[in-house]
Design a protein around this motif. Structure first.
Motif, PDB file in Angstrom:
ATOM      1  N   THR A  32      72.781  36.655  24.384  1.00 13.89           N
ATOM      2  CA  THR A  32      71.849  35.583  24.703  1.00 13.89           C
ATOM      3  C   THR A  32      71.267  35.097  23.386  1.00 13.89           C
ATOM      4  OG1 THR A  32      71.252  36.305  26.924  1.00 13.89           O
ATOM      5  CG2 THR A  32      69.577  35.103  25.687  1.00 13.89           C
ATOM      6  N   SER A  51      72.284  32.000  27.766  1.00 13.13           N
ATOM      7  CA  SER A  51      73.065  33.220  27.886  1.00 13.13           C
ATOM      8  C   SER A  51      74.497  32.994  27.435  1.00 13.13           C
ATOM      9  CB  SER A  51      73.058  33.704  29.337  1.00 13.13           C
ATOM     10  OG  SER A  51      73.927  32.903  30.109  1.00 13.13           O
ATOM     11  N   TYR A  57      67.137  28.796  29.962  1.00 15.43           N
ATOM     12  CA  TYR A  57      65.767  29.013  30.412  1.00 15.43           C
ATOM     13  C   TYR A  57      64.845  28.456  29.342  1.00 15.43           C
ATOM     14  CZ  TYR A  57      61.472  31.464  31.738  1.00 15.43           C
ATOM     15  OH  TYR A  57      60.194  31.766  32.091  1.00 15.43           O
ATOM     16  N   ALA A  97      70.208  38.421  21.451  1.00 11.46           N
ATOM     17  CA  ALA A  97      69.986  39.624  22.262  1.00 11.46           C
ATOM     18  C   ALA A  97      71.311  40.001  22.902  1.00 11.46           C
ATOM     19  CB  ALA A  97      68.937  39.366  23.329  1.00 11.46           C
ATOM     20  N   THR A 100      71.807  40.684  27.415  1.00 15.67           N
ATOM     21  CA  THR A 100      70.654  40.607  28.295  1.00 15.67           C
ATOM     22  C   THR A 100      70.069  39.211  28.200  1.00 15.67           C
ATOM     23  OG1 THR A 100      68.490  41.570  28.838  1.00 15.67           O
ATOM     24  CG2 THR A 100      69.082  41.480  26.518  1.00 15.67           C
ATOM     25  N   PHE A 101      69.713  38.664  29.335  1.00 13.94           N
ATOM     26  CA  PHE A 101      69.167  37.309  29.377  1.00 13.94           C
ATOM     27  C   PHE A 101      67.668  37.446  29.560  1.00 13.94           C
ATOM     28  CE2 PHE A 101      69.043  32.976  29.428  1.00 13.94           C
ATOM     29  CZ  PHE A 101      68.819  32.341  30.640  1.00 13.94           C
ATOM     30  N   THR A 102      66.928  37.163  28.496  1.00 13.62           N
ATOM     31  CA  THR A 102      65.512  37.475  28.507  1.00 13.62           C
ATOM     32  C   THR A 102      64.721  36.530  27.620  1.00 13.62           C
ATOM     33  OG1 THR A 102      63.892  39.215  28.033  1.00 13.62           O
ATOM     34  CG2 THR A 102      65.830  39.129  26.620  1.00 13.62           C
ATOM     35  N   SER A 103      63.443  36.421  27.925  1.00 19.72           N
ATOM     36  CA  SER A 103      62.530  35.668  27.071  1.00 19.72           C
ATOM     37  C   SER A 103      61.628  36.601  26.253  1.00 19.72           C
ATOM     38  CB  SER A 103      61.657  34.754  27.937  1.00 19.72           C
ATOM     39  OG  SER A 103      60.866  35.518  28.831  1.00 19.72           O
ATOM     40  N   THR A 104      61.858  37.892  26.369  1.00 17.77           N
ATOM     41  CA  THR A 104      61.034  38.887  25.678  1.00 17.77           C
ATOM     42  C   THR A 104      61.538  39.090  24.257  1.00 17.77           C
ATOM     43  OG1 THR A 104      60.609  40.003  27.776  1.00 17.77           O
ATOM     44  CG2 THR A 104      60.164  41.231  25.749  1.00 17.77           C
ATOM     45  N   ALA A 107      63.353  42.266  22.955  1.00 21.32           N
ATOM     46  CA  ALA A 107      64.735  42.540  23.375  1.00 21.32           C
ATOM     47  C   ALA A 107      65.765  41.918  22.441  1.00 21.32           C
ATOM     48  CB  ALA A 107      64.958  42.037  24.798  1.00 21.32           C
ATOM     49  N   TYR A 108      65.321  41.093  21.524  1.00 24.49           N
ATOM     50  CA  TYR A 108      66.243  40.428  20.608  1.00 24.49           C
ATOM     51  C   TYR A 108      66.474  41.313  19.397  1.00 24.49           C
ATOM     52  CZ  TYR A 108      66.232  36.251  23.442  1.00 24.49           C
ATOM     53  OH  TYR A 108      66.404  35.371  24.483  1.00 24.49           O
TER      54      TYR A 108
END
Length: 121
Positions: A32, A51, A57, A97, A100-104, A107-108
Motif C-alpha cells: 500500500t 493498495s 482511501y 506499507a 496492509t491497507f491502512t491509514s495508520t 504500519a508504514y
C-alpha cells in the motif's frame, strides 16, 4: 526500498499541484502506498492511500480535492491536489506499507524524504 517524492512548491490558494513518488515496480505490486503530511507544530497526518490492488482511501479533509493514483508504467504514485487551501501547507511524505491497507502511519515501513507544499492566501 527507496521512495523519492517530488513535485512540491509554492502555489496560491485555489491552485493545483501534483506530487509524485517514485518506487520500484515490486514495491508497487506488494505494498500500500500512502501520502502523509506534517505541518509545523503539528503531528503527521494521513492524506491518502492506494493498495496494491488499486483501492483508494482519502482523508475527509482532502476528499473531493485530492486524488491518489498509480502509474505502473512509470512506477510512480501520484497525488493530484486541486483547490488547495492554506491549511494544506505542510511537508508531504510518501510511504509504503507491506501487504496492509491502512491509514495508520505506524504500519508504514518505508518513508521517502518530504516535499514541501506551501499554499499562499
Amino acid at each position: 526500498v527507496q521512495l523519492q517524492a517530488s513535485g512540491g512548491g509554492l502555489v496560491q490558494a485555489g491552485g493545483s499541484l501534483r506530487l509524485s513518488c517514485a518506487a520500484s515496480s515490486r514495491t508497487l505490486r506488494t505494498s500500500t502506498m500512502g501520502w502523509f503530511r506534517q505541518a509545523p507544530g503539528k503531528e503527521r497526518e494521513f492524506v491518502a492511500a492506494i493498495s496494491w490492488r488499486g483501492s483508494t482511501y482519502h482523508a475527509d479533509s482532502v476528499k473531493g480535492r485530492f486524488t491518489i493514483s498509480r502509474d505502473n508504467a512509470k512506477s510512480t504514485v501520484l497525488l493530484q491536489m486541486n483547490s488547495l487551501k492554506p491549511e494544506d501547507t505542510a511537508v508531504y511524505y510518501c510511504a509504503a506499507a507491506s501487504l496492509t491497507f491502512t491509514s495508520t502511519s505506524a504500519a508504514y515501513d518505508y518513508w521517502g524524504q518530504g516535499t514541501q507544499v506551501t499554499v499562499s492566501r
